[in-house]
Scaffold this motif. Structure first.
Motif, PDB file in Angstrom:
ATOM      1  N   ASP B 106      -9.865  61.364  31.226  1.00 18.24           N
ATOM      2  CA  ASP B 106     -11.057  62.051  30.744  1.00 18.24           C
ATOM      3  C   ASP B 106     -12.133  61.081  30.258  1.00 18.24           C
ATOM      4  O   ASP B 106     -13.285  61.474  30.076  1.00 18.24           O
ATOM      5  CB  ASP B 106     -10.673  63.002  29.602  1.00 18.24           C
ATOM      6  N   LEU B 107     -11.775  59.819  30.026  1.00 14.84           N
ATOM      7  CA  LEU B 107     -12.746  58.883  29.466  1.00 14.84           C
ATOM      8  C   LEU B 107     -13.785  58.489  30.503  1.00 14.84           C
ATOM      9  O   LEU B 107     -13.466  58.226  31.656  1.00 14.84           O
ATOM     10  CB  LEU B 107     -12.046  57.613  28.959  1.00 14.84           C
ATOM     11  N   GLY B 108     -15.037  58.417  30.056  1.00 16.55           N
ATOM     12  CA  GLY B 108     -16.096  57.971  30.943  1.00 16.55           C
ATOM     13  C   GLY B 108     -15.992  56.479  31.223  1.00 16.55           C
ATOM     14  O   GLY B 108     -16.354  55.998  32.287  1.00 16.55           O
ATOM     15  N   GLN B 109     -15.503  55.737  30.239  1.00 14.53           N
ATOM     16  CA  GLN B 109     -15.349  54.284  30.358  1.00 14.53           C
ATOM     17  C   GLN B 109     -13.916  53.914  29.982  1.00 14.53           C
ATOM     18  O   GLN B 109     -13.668  53.372  28.890  1.00 14.53           O
ATOM     19  CB  GLN B 109     -16.346  53.576  29.426  1.00 14.53           C
ATOM     20  N   ARG B 112     -12.816  50.671  28.380  1.00 18.51           N
ATOM     21  CA  ARG B 112     -13.155  50.388  26.981  1.00 18.51           C
ATOM     22  C   ARG B 112     -12.244  51.125  26.010  1.00 18.51           C
ATOM     23  O   ARG B 112     -12.529  51.167  24.810  1.00 18.51           O
ATOM     24  CB  ARG B 112     -14.600  50.819  26.698  1.00 18.51           C
ATOM     25  N   ALA B 113     -11.155  51.699  26.511  1.00 19.37           N
ATOM     26  CA  ALA B 113     -10.305  52.542  25.660  1.00 19.37           C
ATOM     27  C   ALA B 113      -9.847  51.800  24.407  1.00 19.37           C
ATOM     28  O   ALA B 113      -9.727  52.389  23.334  1.00 19.37           O
ATOM     29  CB  ALA B 113      -9.103  53.039  26.453  1.00 19.37           C
ATOM     30  N   ASN B 115     -11.386  49.958  22.555  1.00 20.51           N
ATOM     31  CA  ASN B 115     -12.387  49.935  21.481  1.00 20.51           C
ATOM     32  C   ASN B 115     -11.926  50.756  20.281  1.00 20.51           C
ATOM     33  O   ASN B 115     -12.330  50.499  19.153  1.00 20.51           O
ATOM     34  CB  ASN B 115     -13.728  50.485  21.977  1.00 20.51           C
ATOM     35  N   VAL B 116     -11.067  51.751  20.552  1.00 26.01           N
ATOM     36  CA  VAL B 116     -10.560  52.580  19.451  1.00 26.01           C
ATOM     37  C   VAL B 116      -9.736  51.716  18.491  1.00 26.01           C
ATOM     38  O   VAL B 116      -9.698  51.971  17.290  1.00 26.01           O
ATOM     39  CB  VAL B 116      -9.717  53.747  20.007  1.00 26.01           C
ATOM     40  N   TYR B 119     -12.376  48.712  16.954  1.00 28.24           N
ATOM     41  CA  TYR B 119     -13.282  49.189  15.914  1.00 28.24           C
ATOM     42  C   TYR B 119     -12.670  50.403  15.243  1.00 28.24           C
ATOM     43  O   TYR B 119     -13.165  51.519  15.404  1.00 28.24           O
ATOM     44  CB  TYR B 119     -14.654  49.537  16.503  1.00 28.24           C
ATOM     45  N   PHE B 127      -9.324  58.827  16.200  1.00 28.56           N
ATOM     46  CA  PHE B 127      -8.637  57.595  15.824  1.00 28.56           C
ATOM     47  C   PHE B 127      -7.224  57.926  15.333  1.00 28.56           C
ATOM     48  O   PHE B 127      -6.236  57.316  15.750  1.00 28.56           O
ATOM     49  CB  PHE B 127      -9.440  56.868  14.741  1.00 28.56           C
TER      50      PHE B 127
END
Lengths: 271, 389
Positions: B106-109, B112-113, B115-116, B119, B127
């Motif tokens: 489902d992620l658009g990117q 970059r998963a 990143n959770v 950050y 989160f």
């Protein structure tokens, strides 16, 4: 006896785990970023110190200047490289018009003033003082700046679209496909790329940023500049009693979109 | 121990081959989605989550449902579940793997998963969902494998496993609670903004999870010498039926609040899902047949499962579990997420229909889950039969 002891240890273990887990979670919620999103101060008096940029839109002025809204939208979408896919499914919009009764959803209002029905009203991100989208974002790709602007980091966004579910104003758009591509007729989705502002990649969310890149060099938002001659839009610091927006808000009756949700929108409308 | 998964009958390998074929087709669709973007799906600006996130939500419930076998056995020392507890733990593993795959799909990117993690944002429920889901996966891998391995060696599992088993019990509750909090904390989404969402999620999970497990266990019984045991089956019927009834009770509570109060925004989505929503002369009702069927099928399933128990009929038991599972799947795996986006913040309706690509990818993720379950259950059943015969 032995069984009792085992039962007790089990219970104690569970209680300890639950206690440690929940208190850690609770404290981290109360620390740092939670404050920025307004979790800590929810239900308390809003902080009046610091800058809170906001906007007032005079709907009557847009009736008097029929093409003004479209001009504002055009200049906004042009300088921010907002693509036009030509279909509602993929649509991306930062600033747009919708019918009055859609922007200010009426559930039961009967015999509302005729001239308001179907009247196009400018809509955009409300840059809420207590933004649900910022609370929802799992990577801080959307965040609240010190001046009150709700910003986006297109390079950090993972495209989970939690912010879109969280926004009660439909202000967020997702790049369902590559905005820098072109359709089957060879028409580019972005007619002319403005090199001053980044074009997005597919799979990220975007929205109005109150022209934060223009604010940084001392300009006002492009739509406000376009509407300046008609005195249809006002922009400034809501916390500064001497600012133009504060003056307008004091003098005119204004309304906000869905104020009961506790988002504290920073965009106001003169009806 | 893992070698047990590599020895199987012709039927076993045919089943594996079918699953791999579905996964391969879904993989091809995913390549298409990767290149074109999520625009290949039926999702839109208004309905920004679709089949992927609704399946994810449902499967978190299936994973949490394993708790209904683990808890009686380890906390109440209910020995009859000794033979099937491991099936609950392994089903949780497969379900969580599916959940994570649906999220990634489902992620658009997707690149970059992480990143959770880079950050970490404690204010975001997503989160915490990442934390609890991965934690639950790790707990079940550790507990399931350690316990089965000790059984394989013919000894009792080591003491260090115990704290993890006890930890996994509240953890199972947490995964579905946090998943409900994804939805139940959003102002302006009135269908989701209800305090009963997490309890209702748990109730439907405690019915759907054990129901699926019982169906699979009955299939295994028909094909191997493995036996669940009549007492365990009867107990599972009690658990499934109570949980399903509580779920419907919660649904009725939702209906009461909305329709007795006549609070408009609480009624819109329920109108759309169950009766059809009228907007400017148009009737929007593309999910109505499914949602109505969900209620009817669920009620029939609950009635039938009691009858199946009194008749000691495995066939009827399997059918009633399938009906209950299907009912809950429609309710949560379809209506819950999709309904939340209707009407949109402007009071308008966009109806969602999944695309072929979306359906293919969804089928492939389910097939992966079944593949994981097949392999794990093959190992578990082989070990158990080897020790008992």
């Amino acid at each position: 006896m032995k069984k009792d002891r085992r039962d007790f240890l089990k219970l104690a273990g569970c209680a300890a785990v639950a206690g440690v887990g929940s208190s850690t979670a609770f404290h981290s919620l109360l620390r740092g970023e939670a404050e920025a999103a307004g979790l800590k101060r929810a239900g308390t008096k809003k902080d009046k110190s610091g800058t809170r940029l906001g906007m007032v839109i005079d709907i009557q002025k847009f009736i008097d200047n029929r093409d003004l809204a479209q001009r504002c939208i055009r200049v906004c979408h042009q300088i921010h490289n907002v693509p036009d896919f030509g279909n509602p499914k993929d649509e991306i919009k930062w600033l747009w018009t919708d019918r009055f009764e859609h922007v200010f959803v009426k559930d039961t209002h009967y015999r509302q003033a005729q001239h308001l029905q179907g009247m196009p009203v400018l809509s955009l991100c409300n840059h809420c003082d207590n933004p649900p989208c910022v609370r929802a974002c799992p990577t801080k790709a959307t965040f609240k700046k010190d001046d009150g602007v709700v910003g986006m980091d297109y390079h950090r966004c993972i495209g989970c679209r939690f912010c879109m579910a969280a926004c009660p104003y439909g202000a967020r758009s997702f790049n369902w496909r590559d905005p820098r591509g072109m359709d089957e007729h060879g028409r580019s989705f972005i007619s002319e790329i403005n090199p001053e502002y980044p074009a997005r990649t597919m799979g990220v969310v975007e929205k109005c940023n109150f022209c934060t890149e223009r604010l940084a060099v001392g300009k006002i938002p492009a739509c406000v500049e376009e509407a300046a001659a008609a005195e249809a839009m006002f922009f400034g610091d809501l916390n500064d009693p001497d600012s133009e927006v504060s003056r307008v808000l004091r003098e005119k009756f204004t309304i906000q979109r869905r104020p009961s949700l506790g988002t504290y929108p920073s965009v106001f409308y003169i009806i | 121990m893992i070698e047990k998964a590599l020895q199987g009958s012709k039927g076993y390998w045919t089943w594996i081959a079918c699953l791999l074929a579905v996964i391969a087709i879904g993989g091809m669709f995913y390549v298409q989605q990767w290149n074109y973007g999520l625009g290949v799906t039926g999702m839109s600006r208004d309905v920004s989550w679709g089949l992927y996130i609704s399946q994810f939500t449902f499967l978190v419930g299936v994973a949490a449902g394993g708790l209904m076998l683990v808890l009686p056995y380890y906390l109440h020392n209910y020995k009859e579940f000794g033979r099937i507890t491991i099936l609950g733990e392994f089903m949780a593993i497969a379900a969580i793997i599916m959940c994570l795959m649906f999220i990634i799909a489902d992620l658009g990117q997707p690149m970059r998963a992480l990143n959770v993690l880079l950050y970490p944002t404690p204010q975001s429920m997503l989160f915490w969902d990442m934390v609890v889901l991965n934690g639950y996966l790790a707990l079940n891998l550790v507990c399931g494998w350690a316990i089965l391995h000790s059984e394989y060696k013919g000894v009792k599992y080591a003491n260090w496993v115990k704290p993890f088993i006890y930890l996994s019990i509240p953890w199972a509750i947490s995964i579905h609670t946090v998943t409900a909090f994804l939805y139940a904390g959003l102002p302006g989404r009135d269908y989701w903004l209800t305090a009963i969402l997490a309890p209702r999620f748990l109730a439907s999970a405690f019915a759907a999870g054990p129901a699926l497990l019982l169906i699979i266990a009955l299939i295994i019984e028909r094909n191997t010498l493995f036996r669940v045991g009549q007492v365990a089956k009867d107990k599972l019927v009690t658990i499934i039926s109570y949980a399903a009834i509580i779920n419907f009770f919660f649904l009725a509570c939702e209906f009461f609040s909305a329709y007795y109060s006549q609070y408009p925004s609480k009624m819109y989505t329920k109108d759309y899902l169950f009766f059809g929503l009228e907007k400017d002369g148009n009737i929007f009702n593309n999910l109505v047949p499914y949602m109505q069927a969900s209620v009817v099928i669920g009620v029939i399933g609950i009635a039938m499962i009691f009858y199946a128990r009194s008749r000691k009929s495995d066939i009827l038991l399997g059918i009633s579990c399938a009906l209950i599972f299907l009912s809950l799947w429609i309710d949560k795996g379809l209506g819950m997420v999709l309904g939340g986006f209707v009407p949109n913040p402007m009071g308008q309706v966009t109806q969602y229909y999944p695309s072929i690509q979306e359906l293919g990818i969804t089928a492939a993720v389910w097939a992966t889950g079944f593949l994981v379950v097949t392999l794990l259950y093959k190992v578990a059943i082989s070990v158990k039969l080897e020790k008992e015969l």
